[in-house]
Design a protein around this motif. Structure first.
Motif, PDB file in Angstrom:
ATOM      1  N   HIS A   7      -0.471   0.419  -8.372  1.00 23.08           N
ATOM      2  CA  HIS A   7       0.539   0.992  -7.234  1.00 23.08           C
ATOM      3  C   HIS A   7       0.962  -0.058  -6.771  1.00 23.08           C
ATOM      4  CE1 HIS A   7       1.655   5.005  -5.592  1.00 23.08           C
ATOM      5  NE2 HIS A   7       2.073   4.155  -4.558  1.00 23.08           N
ATOM      6  N   PRO A  37       5.648   2.590  -8.476  1.00 24.01           N
ATOM      7  CA  PRO A  37       5.876   3.851  -8.497  1.00 24.01           C
ATOM      8  C   PRO A  37       7.694   4.195  -7.709  1.00 24.01           C
ATOM      9  CG  PRO A  37       4.395   3.175  -6.688  1.00 24.01           C
ATOM     10  CD  PRO A  37       4.647   2.055  -7.667  1.00 24.01           C
ATOM     11  N   HIS A  65       9.057  10.852  -3.983  1.00 23.93           N
ATOM     12  CA  HIS A  65       8.006  10.639  -2.931  1.00 23.93           C
ATOM     13  C   HIS A  65       8.044  12.038  -1.889  1.00 23.93           C
ATOM     14  CE1 HIS A  65       5.606   9.188   0.401  1.00 23.93           C
ATOM     15  NE2 HIS A  65       5.398   8.045  -0.277  1.00 23.93           N
ATOM     16  N   GLY A  93       5.713   9.468 -10.502  1.00 23.28           N
ATOM     17  CA  GLY A  93       5.214   9.196  -9.234  1.00 23.28           C
ATOM     18  C   GLY A  93       6.176   8.161  -8.620  1.00 23.28           C
ATOM     19  N   GLU A  94       6.002   8.261  -7.222  1.00 26.97           N
ATOM     20  CA  GLU A  94       4.963   8.738  -6.674  1.00 26.97           C
ATOM     21  C   GLU A  94       5.094  10.037  -6.001  1.00 26.97           C
ATOM     22  OE1 GLU A  94       2.902   6.872  -2.333  1.00 26.97           O
ATOM     23  OE2 GLU A  94       4.483   5.516  -3.503  1.00 26.97           O
ATOM     24  N   SER A 128       1.172   9.698 -10.482  1.00 25.78           N
ATOM     25  CA  SER A 128       0.467   9.007  -9.423  1.00 25.78           C
ATOM     26  C   SER A 128       0.664   9.860  -8.112  1.00 25.78           C
ATOM     27  CB  SER A 128       1.068   7.758  -9.257  1.00 25.78           C
ATOM     28  OG  SER A 128       0.719   6.840  -8.030  1.00 25.78           O
ATOM     29  N   HIS A 130       0.384  10.974  -4.183  1.00 24.67           N
ATOM     30  CA  HIS A 130       0.362  10.664  -2.665  1.00 24.67           C
ATOM     31  C   HIS A 130      -0.219  11.822  -2.049  1.00 24.67           C
ATOM     32  CE1 HIS A 130       2.142   8.973   1.145  1.00 24.67           C
ATOM     33  NE2 HIS A 130       1.986  10.258   1.184  1.00 24.67           N
ATOM     34  N   HIS A 155      -3.690   8.498  -5.789  1.00 24.79           N
ATOM     35  CA  HIS A 155      -3.406   7.013  -5.072  1.00 24.79           C
ATOM     36  C   HIS A 155      -3.938   6.864  -3.533  1.00 24.79           C
ATOM     37  CE1 HIS A 155      -0.936   4.322  -2.734  1.00 24.79           C
ATOM     38  NE2 HIS A 155      -0.082   5.190  -2.249  1.00 24.79           N
TER      39      HIS A 155
END
Length: 262
Positions: A7, A37, A65, A93-94, A128, A130, A155
């Motif tokens: 990451h 990501p 995100h 991701g993220e 991934s 967050h 992550h």
């Protein structure tokens, strides 16, 4: 000793002047692969350009995100879907939930998270995740959709040892970065209870630099400091930690398969 940074945002402006040197230092430190990501459409071009420039080292993900879930999130998600249908990516991701800065778009964050988890299942690739001030909500969302076809990494893992076990019981790995080196962070003690079996390494560069670089720009070569701390926590050789975390990263992100598809 080989290391994998699962990451790292090496495509952002913080690296615009010296990314080549940053990658050279990473290679010298034994970092063989760096996963990138996504954040949102404003950064796609820079991320994909870096991957194209260094295809043997940098592997892009695709996703939205949670802090970028705003009024236009539907259009952003459509772009994510289109990209995922065009070519292979290392993961979705993220993605996730962030209730630390602003909860204005909380409902939309949940919708975006679920849709992207479904996209990951559809394409057979990991995620991934967050999760900031939203651990319980993020894990509950994952568990509600887990049918054996969801995998990935929490992550920048934060949580107690019991939560770590719940994450791994759900089939996920724990992303460990610079925070483990912070004297008062508490993460080292938590991991000593949880065990090393489901850990992967990450930097989250340019953020969260490990000691002795805390407060400065992070980069992938600093994984060596994270490995050294984990070796201390688990009373293992640094090479053993490097080998275990690299094997985990290759397993969860299907790196050999991704290499073949590229």
């Amino acid at each position: 000793m080989t290391l994998i940074d699962t990451h790292s945002h090496l495509y952002v402006n913080a690296f615009s002047k010296d990314v080549e040197q940053v990658l050279e230092r990473a290679e010298a430190a034994g970092v063989t692969e760096i996963l990138l990501p996504a954040i949102d459409s404003e950064e796609h071009d820079a991320m994909l350009r870096l991957e194209q420039q260094y295809p043997d080292k940098c592997l892009a993900m695709m996703g939205l995100h949670p802090c970028s879930v705003k009024e236009d999130y539907q259009a952003e998600l459509q772009l994510v879907e289109e990209w995922l249908s065009r070519r292979p990516f290392a993961g979705v991701g993220e993605i996730g939930l962030d209730f630390y800065w602003d909860r204005t778009f909380e409902k939309q964050q949940f919708e975006a998270f679920r849709r992207q988890l479904e996209l990951a299942k559809h394409h057979g690739i990991p995620v991934s995740i967050h999760s900031r001030n939203a651990n319980r909500e993020a894990l509950d969302t994952v568990v509600s959709l887990q049918d054996g076809n969801l995998s990935g990494v929490f992550h920048c893992f934060s949580g107690d040892a019991d939560f770590a076990r719940q994450v791994t019981d759900a089939g996920f790995y724990l992303g460990i970065g610079g925070v483990v080196t912070y004297k008062n962070g508490g993460l080292a003690e938590i991991l000593s209870q949880a065990g090393p079996e489901r850990l992967v390494l990450e930097t989250d560069a340019p953020y969260l630099s490990p000691v002795p670089f805390r407060g400065k720009r992070n980069e992938s070569s600093y994984l060596t400091h994270i490995v050294a701390k984990l070796a201390e926590v688990f009373a293992m050789e640094t090479k053993a930690i490097a080998d275990l975390t690299s094997l985990n990263a290759r397993t969860v992100f299907k790196l050999q398969q991704h290499d073949r598809e590229q």
